[in-house]
Design a protein around this motif. Sequence first.
Motif, PDB file in Angstrom:
ATOM      1  N   ASP A 280      15.019  82.106-130.962  1.00 24.20           N
ATOM      2  CA  ASP A 280      13.862  82.705-131.618  1.00 24.20           C
ATOM      3  C   ASP A 280      12.638  81.873-131.255  1.00 24.20           C
ATOM      4  N   CYS A 281      11.625  82.519-130.696  1.00 29.15           N
ATOM      5  CA  CYS A 281      10.485  81.793-130.141  1.00 29.15           C
ATOM      6  C   CYS A 281       9.166  82.250-130.742  1.00 29.15           C
TER       7      CYS A 281
ATOM      8  N   ALA B 155       2.816  80.015-123.722  1.00 25.17           N
ATOM      9  CA  ALA B 155       4.141  79.404-123.808  1.00 25.17           C
ATOM     10  C   ALA B 155       4.897  79.985-124.992  1.00 25.17           C
ATOM     11  N   TRP B 156       6.207  80.048-124.854  1.00 22.10           N
ATOM     12  CA  TRP B 156       7.097  80.463-125.944  1.00 22.10           C
ATOM     13  C   TRP B 156       8.043  79.302-126.217  1.00 22.10           C
ATOM     14  N   PHE B 157       7.965  78.770-127.426  1.00 15.35           N
ATOM     15  CA  PHE B 157       8.772  77.612-127.789  1.00 15.35           C
ATOM     16  C   PHE B 157       9.693  77.958-128.953  1.00 15.35           C
ATOM     17  N   THR B 158      10.762  77.172-129.093  1.00 16.29           N
ATOM     18  CA  THR B 158      11.712  77.398-130.173  1.00 16.29           C
ATOM     19  C   THR B 158      11.850  76.158-131.046  1.00 16.29           C
ATOM     20  N   LYS B 159      11.774  76.357-132.326  1.00 12.02           N
ATOM     21  CA  LYS B 159      11.957  75.253-133.265  1.00 12.02           C
ATOM     22  C   LYS B 159      13.433  74.910-133.461  1.00 12.02           C
ATOM     23  N   SER B 160      14.311  75.741-132.914  1.00 11.38           N
ATOM     24  CA  SER B 160      15.744  75.448-133.036  1.00 11.38           C
ATOM     25  C   SER B 160      16.149  74.265-132.140  1.00 11.38           C
ATOM     26  N   ILE B 161      15.297  73.920-131.183  1.00 11.37           N
ATOM     27  CA  ILE B 161      15.471  72.681-130.415  1.00 11.37           C
ATOM     28  C   ILE B 161      14.213  71.864-130.688  1.00 11.37           C
ATOM     29  N   PRO B 162      14.240  71.037-131.726  1.00  8.04           N
ATOM     30  CA  PRO B 162      13.008  70.402-132.235  1.00  8.04           C
ATOM     31  C   PRO B 162      12.552  69.181-131.441  1.00  8.04           C
ATOM     32  N   ILE B 163      12.259  69.399-130.175  1.00  6.21           N
ATOM     33  CA  ILE B 163      11.676  68.335-129.349  1.00  6.21           C
ATOM     34  C   ILE B 163      10.382  68.871-128.741  1.00  6.21           C
TER      35      ILE B 163
ATOM     36  N   LEU C  25      -1.740  77.535-131.506  1.00  5.41           N
ATOM     37  CA  LEU C  25      -0.540  78.276-131.884  1.00  5.41           C
ATOM     38  C   LEU C  25      -0.863  79.743-132.103  1.00  5.41           C
ATOM     39  N   GLY C  26       0.029  80.607-131.619  1.00  6.27           N
ATOM     40  CA  GLY C  26      -0.095  82.039-131.856  1.00  6.27           C
ATOM     41  C   GLY C  26       0.758  82.453-133.039  1.00  6.27           C
ATOM     42  N   SER C  27       0.762  83.742-133.313  1.00  8.51           N
ATOM     43  CA  SER C  27       1.533  84.271-134.451  1.00  8.51           C
ATOM     44  C   SER C  27       2.631  85.222-134.006  1.00  8.51           C
ATOM     45  N   ASP C  28       2.756  85.428-132.692  1.00 10.43           N
ATOM     46  CA  ASP C  28       3.773  86.353-132.201  1.00 10.43           C
ATOM     47  C   ASP C  28       5.136  85.673-132.165  1.00 10.43           C
ATOM     48  N   ILE C  29       6.166  86.485-132.404  1.00 13.33           N
ATOM     49  CA  ILE C  29       7.548  86.007-132.418  1.00 13.33           C
ATOM     50  C   ILE C  29       8.365  86.933-131.518  1.00 13.33           C
ATOM     51  N   LYS C  30       9.238  86.335-130.712  1.00 11.64           N
ATOM     52  CA  LYS C  30      10.188  87.160-129.953  1.00 11.64           C
ATOM     53  C   LYS C  30      11.431  86.332-129.639  1.00 11.64           C
TER      54      LYS C  30
END
Length: 255
Positions: A138-139, A153-161, A127-132
């Motif tokens: 929000d990823c 990869a850029w992932f979003t926790k707003s779709i928790p799968i 896991l990285g610490s960058d956010i965009k």
Amino acid sequence: MKKHFLLLLVFITNFISAQNFTSDIAYFYSYSYHTDSTNVNKINTEDTVLLTNSTESLFCSYTKMKNDSTILSNIKKGSLVIDYSVLPKSKVNQIIYFDKGKESMIAYDKVINVTFSFPVSSLRWNLGSDIKKIGEFDCQNAYCYVNGRKFEAWFTKSIPISEGPYRFKGLPGLVIEVYDDKKLFHFVLNGIKKGSIKSDLPKNHIPTTKENFVNKRNEFLNDPAGVTKVYMGDRIKIDPQIVNNNFKNYNVFLD
């Protein structure tokens, strides 16, 4: 005409023996990729789709899935001759099936007209610490290696799968975008559709290992015209020079 009819027979055989898959939601990804490391200006693009439900997921070419639907519709209407030249070209053969309960992943890929299947391992993420923000999401970033290449990869926790295109699964949220450090391969989410969508897993395939599949692919790339004739026989006439030229610079693979 003969070529189109033979391809249709192959399609019917594969369809009859296919394993059905029904999703609850579909995530559509635009996929851009290279096949020739000596020509970075030649970029291929194709629409792909990740189909998911509570127990399994399926990643495949959306272009091919739509083509198969069109062909099947024509068959149901009684048309046994399909003009493949009018269908959108699909070059992405990879299919990834993921059994969530068993946490097992199977890849399907082709050499000419033969489909092989083989198990593939889950990816190890850092896991990285960058956010965009990507679109409305929000990823956070994360890193992994595939085939010796570093991917971000850029992932979003707003779709928790823990899902994503191809093998890019296992993060605490849906992968929205993923690419390697040389941008040879790039997936980006461009749509979501809820509701039942049906697709098929190929049943007419040869179980093997990834190593054996790569060996088969290399055998083909070393002699495209010769191996094509072995696989296809005299059913389809080919120009050896054209076939060899088409594949002489295929040297970049996602797997």
